[in-house]
Design an enzyme around this catalytic site. Structure first.
Site, PDB file in Angstrom:
ATOM      1  N   LYS A 105      -8.289  -5.604  18.568  1.00 31.33           N
ATOM      2  CA  LYS A 105      -7.493  -5.454  17.350  1.00 31.33           C
ATOM      3  C   LYS A 105      -6.183  -6.221  17.432  1.00 31.33           C
ATOM      4  O   LYS A 105      -5.701  -6.549  18.523  1.00 31.33           O
ATOM      5  CB  LYS A 105      -7.215  -3.982  17.072  1.00 31.33           C
ATOM      6  CG  LYS A 105      -6.444  -3.281  18.173  1.00 31.33           C
ATOM      7  CD  LYS A 105      -6.075  -1.860  17.744  1.00 31.33           C
ATOM      8  CE  LYS A 105      -5.271  -1.160  18.807  1.00 31.33           C
ATOM      9  NZ  LYS A 105      -4.543  -0.012  18.339  1.00 31.33           N
ATOM     10  N   HIS A 126     -11.549  -1.779   4.154  1.00 31.55           N
ATOM     11  CA  HIS A 126     -12.656  -2.088   5.056  1.00 31.55           C
ATOM     12  C   HIS A 126     -13.369  -3.292   4.484  1.00 31.55           C
ATOM     13  O   HIS A 126     -13.756  -3.285   3.317  1.00 31.55           O
ATOM     14  CB  HIS A 126     -13.584  -0.881   5.196  1.00 31.55           C
ATOM     15  CG  HIS A 126     -12.931   0.242   5.935  1.00 31.55           C
ATOM     16  ND1 HIS A 126     -12.151   1.171   5.308  1.00 31.55           N
ATOM     17  CD2 HIS A 126     -12.877   0.521   7.256  1.00 31.55           C
ATOM     18  CE1 HIS A 126     -11.655   2.002   6.207  1.00 31.55           C
ATOM     19  NE2 HIS A 126     -12.077   1.625   7.405  1.00 31.55           N
ATOM     20  N   GLN A 168      -2.387   5.294   3.230  1.00 34.10           N
ATOM     21  CA  GLN A 168      -2.301   3.983   3.880  1.00 34.10           C
ATOM     22  C   GLN A 168      -2.818   2.921   2.914  1.00 34.10           C
ATOM     23  O   GLN A 168      -3.675   3.207   2.090  1.00 34.10           O
ATOM     24  CB  GLN A 168      -3.205   3.950   5.113  1.00 34.10           C
ATOM     25  CG  GLN A 168      -2.780   4.864   6.215  1.00 34.10           C
ATOM     26  CD  GLN A 168      -3.530   4.551   7.503  1.00 34.10           C
ATOM     27  OE1 GLN A 168      -2.929   4.233   8.501  1.00 34.10           O
ATOM     28  NE2 GLN A 168      -4.838   4.640   7.465  1.00 34.10           N
ATOM     29  N   ASP A 173      -5.118   0.908   3.040  1.00 35.54           N
ATOM     30  CA  ASP A 173      -6.273   0.706   3.908  1.00 35.54           C
ATOM     31  C   ASP A 173      -7.355  -0.121   3.221  1.00 35.54           C
ATOM     32  O   ASP A 173      -7.496  -0.072   2.002  1.00 35.54           O
ATOM     33  CB  ASP A 173      -6.847   2.096   4.245  1.00 35.54           C
ATOM     34  CG  ASP A 173      -7.656   2.092   5.528  1.00 35.54           C
ATOM     35  OD1 ASP A 173      -7.757   1.027   6.172  1.00 35.54           O
ATOM     36  OD2 ASP A 173      -8.184   3.159   5.889  1.00 35.54           O
ATOM     37  N   ARG A 226      -3.224  14.811   8.724  1.00 34.25           N
ATOM     38  CA  ARG A 226      -3.212  14.985  10.186  1.00 34.25           C
ATOM     39  C   ARG A 226      -2.570  16.329  10.479  1.00 34.25           C
ATOM     40  O   ARG A 226      -1.458  16.600  10.010  1.00 34.25           O
ATOM     41  CB  ARG A 226      -2.377  13.889  10.872  1.00 34.25           C
ATOM     42  CG  ARG A 226      -2.855  12.485  10.626  1.00 34.25           C
ATOM     43  CD  ARG A 226      -3.861  12.011  11.679  1.00 34.25           C
ATOM     44  NE  ARG A 226      -4.703  10.950  11.136  1.00 34.25           N
ATOM     45  CZ  ARG A 226      -4.389   9.651  11.164  1.00 34.25           C
ATOM     46  NH1 ARG A 226      -3.298   9.257  11.747  1.00 34.25           N
ATOM     47  NH2 ARG A 226      -5.192   8.751  10.632  1.00 34.25           N
ATOM     48  N   HIS A 282     -11.409  -3.293   9.867  1.00 32.34           N
ATOM     49  CA  HIS A 282     -10.558  -2.211   9.343  1.00 32.34           C
ATOM     50  C   HIS A 282      -9.152  -2.807   9.288  1.00 32.34           C
ATOM     51  O   HIS A 282      -8.694  -3.361  10.289  1.00 32.34           O
ATOM     52  CB  HIS A 282     -10.464  -1.013  10.290  1.00 32.34           C
ATOM     53  CG  HIS A 282     -11.780  -0.465  10.764  1.00 32.34           C
ATOM     54  ND1 HIS A 282     -12.216   0.789  10.416  1.00 32.34           N
ATOM     55  CD2 HIS A 282     -12.736  -0.977  11.566  1.00 32.34           C
ATOM     56  CE1 HIS A 282     -13.387   1.028  10.997  1.00 32.34           C
ATOM     57  NE2 HIS A 282     -13.714  -0.031  11.702  1.00 32.34           N
ATOM     58  N   CYS A 319     -12.702   5.524   7.326  1.00 28.96           N
ATOM     59  CA  CYS A 319     -13.766   4.610   7.784  1.00 28.96           C
ATOM     60  C   CYS A 319     -15.188   5.061   7.411  1.00 28.96           C
ATOM     61  O   CYS A 319     -15.947   4.264   6.845  1.00 28.96           O
ATOM     62  CB  CYS A 319     -13.665   4.379   9.279  1.00 28.96           C
ATOM     63  SG  CYS A 319     -11.984   4.204   9.882  1.00 28.96           S
TER      64      CYS A 319
END
Ligand code: ZN
Length: 229
Positions: free
Chosen positions: A133, A54, A50, A52, A32, A179, A3
């Site tokens: 979300k 934005h 991911q 992912d 992680r 996101h 992010c």
């Protein structure tokens, strides 16, 4: 997480309302530091990627953008024959921002789900601290439920990073960011697929395929769908 990188990239240039929606995709490696005993095959790993993105939008563009993302989710899950439910996560106790903005956003998201006839339920207080979300939940062949994708509305990070765009009347405004991941962790999704098909993959995703096998029909359908989108 990706992010802050996306916020920093947005901040590098001057943006007009004409640039929005601005969609930044990022499949880079994430890490992680899971505690001992928490790792679990492909389902929980220390390094993963991911699908992912934005997406920077004006407040007026939220509905249309959510609709587009839900259509993508529908397409991406349907190619595997997977059905999913959506959980609308509302304001948690440790929320950021003001209640009026939260209420408006929650109502808007629920209306999109109703208008598009999605199978959903409300998870009270299960939103992210920065905004409501939608979580994508799927059941595998053993009836276990997995959360895979998530689509999160965020009014807060763009403010914290002091992001701006110039609106049509020349005034400076703060964009809203969405996101979103569709499959979520790709390693985890692969793990779920292995469970789902009990290792017997459909021929079009099987890593082992007879040499003479023609391009499977489902694959052709998917290519056509992508070409049309
Ligand atoms: Zn993010």
């Amino acid at each position: 997480m990706n992010c802050p990188n996306a916020m920093t990239i947005f901040k590098q240039g001057i943006h007009s309302y004409r640039d929005l929606p601005l969609r930044l995709s990022d499949c880079d490696a994430l890490h992680r530091h899971e505690k001992s005993g928490e790792l679990n095959g492909l389902l929980r790993v220390q390094k993963f990627a991911q699908d992912d993105a934005h997406i920077f939008v004006t407040e007026d563009q939220i509905g249309e953008e959510y609709k587009r993302i839900l259509e993508i989710a529908d397409l991406f899950y349907s190619v595997f024959g997977i059905k999913f439910k959506i959980r609308l996560g509302t304001r948690p106790d440790d929320f950021m921002g003001d209640i009026a903005t939260w209420d408006k956003a929650e109502k808007e998201l629920e209306q999109i789900l109703i208008d598009n006839k999605f199978d959903y339920f409300v998870g009270q207080g299960e939103g992210a601290f920065y905004g409501p979300k939608l979580d994508i939940l799927m059941d595998d062949c053993l009836g276990r439920q997995w959360q895979t994708g998530t689509i999160q509305l965020d009014f807060q990070l763009p403010r914290k990073f002091d992001l701006k765009y110039t609106d049509s009347d020349g005034s400076e405004k703060t964009p809203v960011v969405i996101h979103r991941v569709i499959y979520g962790s790709l390693e985890r999704f692969m793990g779920i697929l292995i469970e789902q098909f009990a290792g017997a993959f459909p021929v079009w995703i099987s890593p082992v395929r007879p040499k003479s096998s023609p391009l499977p029909t489902l694959n052709k359908i998917m290519l056509l769908k992508f070409a049309n989108n």
